[in-house]
Motif scaffolding. Sequence first.
Motif, PDB file in Angstrom:
ATOM      1  N   ALA A 112       6.069  -9.837   0.707  1.00 52.38           N
ATOM      2  CA  ALA A 112       4.657 -10.233   0.793  1.00 52.38           C
ATOM      3  C   ALA A 112       4.518 -11.684   1.230  1.00 52.38           C
ATOM      4  O   ALA A 112       3.627 -12.027   2.031  1.00 52.38           O
ATOM      5  N   ALA A 113       5.382 -12.552   0.722  1.00 52.17           N
ATOM      6  CA  ALA A 113       5.325 -13.960   1.114  1.00 52.17           C
ATOM      7  C   ALA A 113       5.634 -14.120   2.606  1.00 52.17           C
ATOM      8  O   ALA A 113       4.973 -14.891   3.320  1.00 52.17           O
ATOM      9  N   THR A 114       6.630 -13.391   3.080  1.00 54.93           N
ATOM     10  CA  THR A 114       6.979 -13.451   4.497  1.00 54.93           C
ATOM     11  C   THR A 114       5.843 -12.932   5.367  1.00 54.93           C
ATOM     12  O   THR A 114       5.482 -13.529   6.393  1.00 54.93           O
ATOM     13  N   LEU A 115       5.251 -11.814   4.974  1.00 53.05           N
ATOM     14  CA  LEU A 115       4.160 -11.218   5.743  1.00 53.05           C
ATOM     15  C   LEU A 115       2.931 -12.121   5.761  1.00 53.05           C
ATOM     16  O   LEU A 115       2.234 -12.219   6.783  1.00 53.05           O
ATOM     17  N   ALA A 116       2.659 -12.786   4.655  1.00 50.31           N
ATOM     18  CA  ALA A 116       1.515 -13.700   4.611  1.00 50.31           C
ATOM     19  C   ALA A 116       1.707 -14.844   5.602  1.00 50.31           C
ATOM     20  O   ALA A 116       0.754 -15.275   6.272  1.00 50.31           O
ATOM     21  N   THR A 117       2.940 -15.347   5.703  1.00 52.23           N
ATOM     22  CA  THR A 117       3.198 -16.405   6.674  1.00 52.23           C
ATOM     23  C   THR A 117       3.128 -15.867   8.098  1.00 52.23           C
ATOM     24  O   THR A 117       2.560 -16.512   8.995  1.00 52.23           O
ATOM     25  N   LEU A 118       3.682 -14.682   8.347  1.00 55.35           N
ATOM     26  CA  LEU A 118       3.594 -14.087   9.681  1.00 55.35           C
ATOM     27  C   LEU A 118       2.145 -13.941  10.127  1.00 55.35           C
ATOM     28  O   LEU A 118       1.806 -14.161  11.298  1.00 55.35           O
ATOM     29  N   ALA A 119       1.282 -13.590   9.206  1.00 59.33           N
ATOM     30  CA  ALA A 119      -0.128 -13.372   9.552  1.00 59.33           C
ATOM     31  C   ALA A 119      -0.819 -14.648  10.025  1.00 59.33           C
ATOM     32  O   ALA A 119      -1.818 -14.579  10.756  1.00 59.33           O
TER      33      ALA A 119
END
Length: 536
Positions: A112-119
């Motif tokens: 989730a942390a990685t995806l939030a940054t990707l977004a």
Amino acid sequence: MRRLLVPVLALALLLPGTVPATAAPPGDDSPAVGGDADRRALRGYAVDTWRSMAAMVDPGTGLPADNIGGDLAAETRSTYTSPTNIGGYLWSTVVARDLRLISTREATKRAAATLATLARLRMHADSGMYYNWYDPRSGDVLTVWPEDGNPVTPFLSSVDNGWLAAGLLVARSALPELRREVDAVLAPMDFGFFYNPDAKGAGLPGLIRGGFWDTAPPGCSVLGNYRDRGPDVWYTCNHYDITVTEPRIASYLGIAFGQIPPEHYFATWRTLPDSCDWSWAEQKPVGFHTSHLGVPVFEGAYRYQGIQFVPSWGGDMFEALMPDLFVPEDRWGLRSWGRNHPATVAGQIAHGMTDARYGYWGFSPASDPFGGYREWGVDAMGMDTLGYASDVERANYDAGFGECRPAGPQPSYGDGVVTPHAVFLALRYAPREAVRNLARLRADFDVYGSGGFYDAVAVGSGTVARRYLALDQGMIMGALGNDLAGDDVRKAFVTPQFERAIRPLLAMETFNVPARQELPIGREPATAPTTTREGR
């Protein structure tokens, strides 16, 4: 410019909910690795490899660094990362969960942390693709290379975005509670933006470009826009035109998402032609002409150490086998990849043990034990005449090209460089040999640290590249997940729609690789290795 008929929004329709991947009982659909001792050893490697992957991650952004020092100290993390590294961290997180190295809660939190940054990362809105280099601490696109201060023109790579998309697909299936976050990043990705429908001309299907810049770069480029969406971009002058190479992951995804026509799969070279016009290639191929989906195909093959196989460009392991971590090529293409992958592994083993007589095997691009990064491989197994060397001295193999070019002298190999990730990629096809090779490397050299195997070792001098690369550790985690957790990476990656699009293509082809050729797996070197192993 020609516009493909299937819009990018169709991707959302091709990604229905799938059954979450869970840890399977040991041995379920996995390649056999021998007894309990072998499995304990592999699990121990997974524990330590995951430690290095976790150590690379910036706690503020959830992005992994490209590499980290052998002591895993935070201050030794590189200050650059790529879409491939991010994808590798995502699938490694799933493997760590499936092997019960971390809990589902921790895996979800990390992803989730990685995806939030990707977004929130800057990306190319018209294609949905990500730039090739970011600062993992801030998420900023790099315009200056941190190691030397040279300027960087932001670039978008087709193959690197393919590996990011692969990691996203694995996370989407394995962590269904994050499906919405994954789709927000994955759905806009349009691999058709890289696809040049006129690359080969003459009415043939096209090829994928290496990538593009959205601002004018130095050097060679081609201005255009294959989607007619947004302003023109500057494409690389090269296309990916070889079959046995890692960019095929982008081809698979583009075809499965309806962004690239399926005929494209047969547009790449199995080998270059066998005429004297192509006599600069490594050797004259043997083969036959056929067609698939109306596309003419030369089913060429090379021969080395008594093995017939379809070569990669450089003769290295990850070109041949990295996509196989995700796509069950050996099962879907029984007469193509199902024959070629074991032959490729056998050739690598024969090179290390019988031809070069290093006493060890496994050659693929990785760190140079003497500094930097270098493309390692088996020169004889690649199309490139100069090829990727297996040794520091760059011994050159030249088989000649029939009557068009005489063969060169037999090479004399020197300080061979073995890359552990290449050995892990071979687990499916030579499990006993791979486990044994890894054990001997660990016993004979200072090649193992708290984060698992260091990136490379020169087995003649005993010189070790004491660092960890996210790409290479990610391949190791993927191979171990498939082996120890019931093909968990493959099962999470493959959706029913992906299978319907890709499996028939792989099934219809027969490579020029004999079905029952004798493979020299398990043979000992003809004589003892000639190199000395000092400094162990």
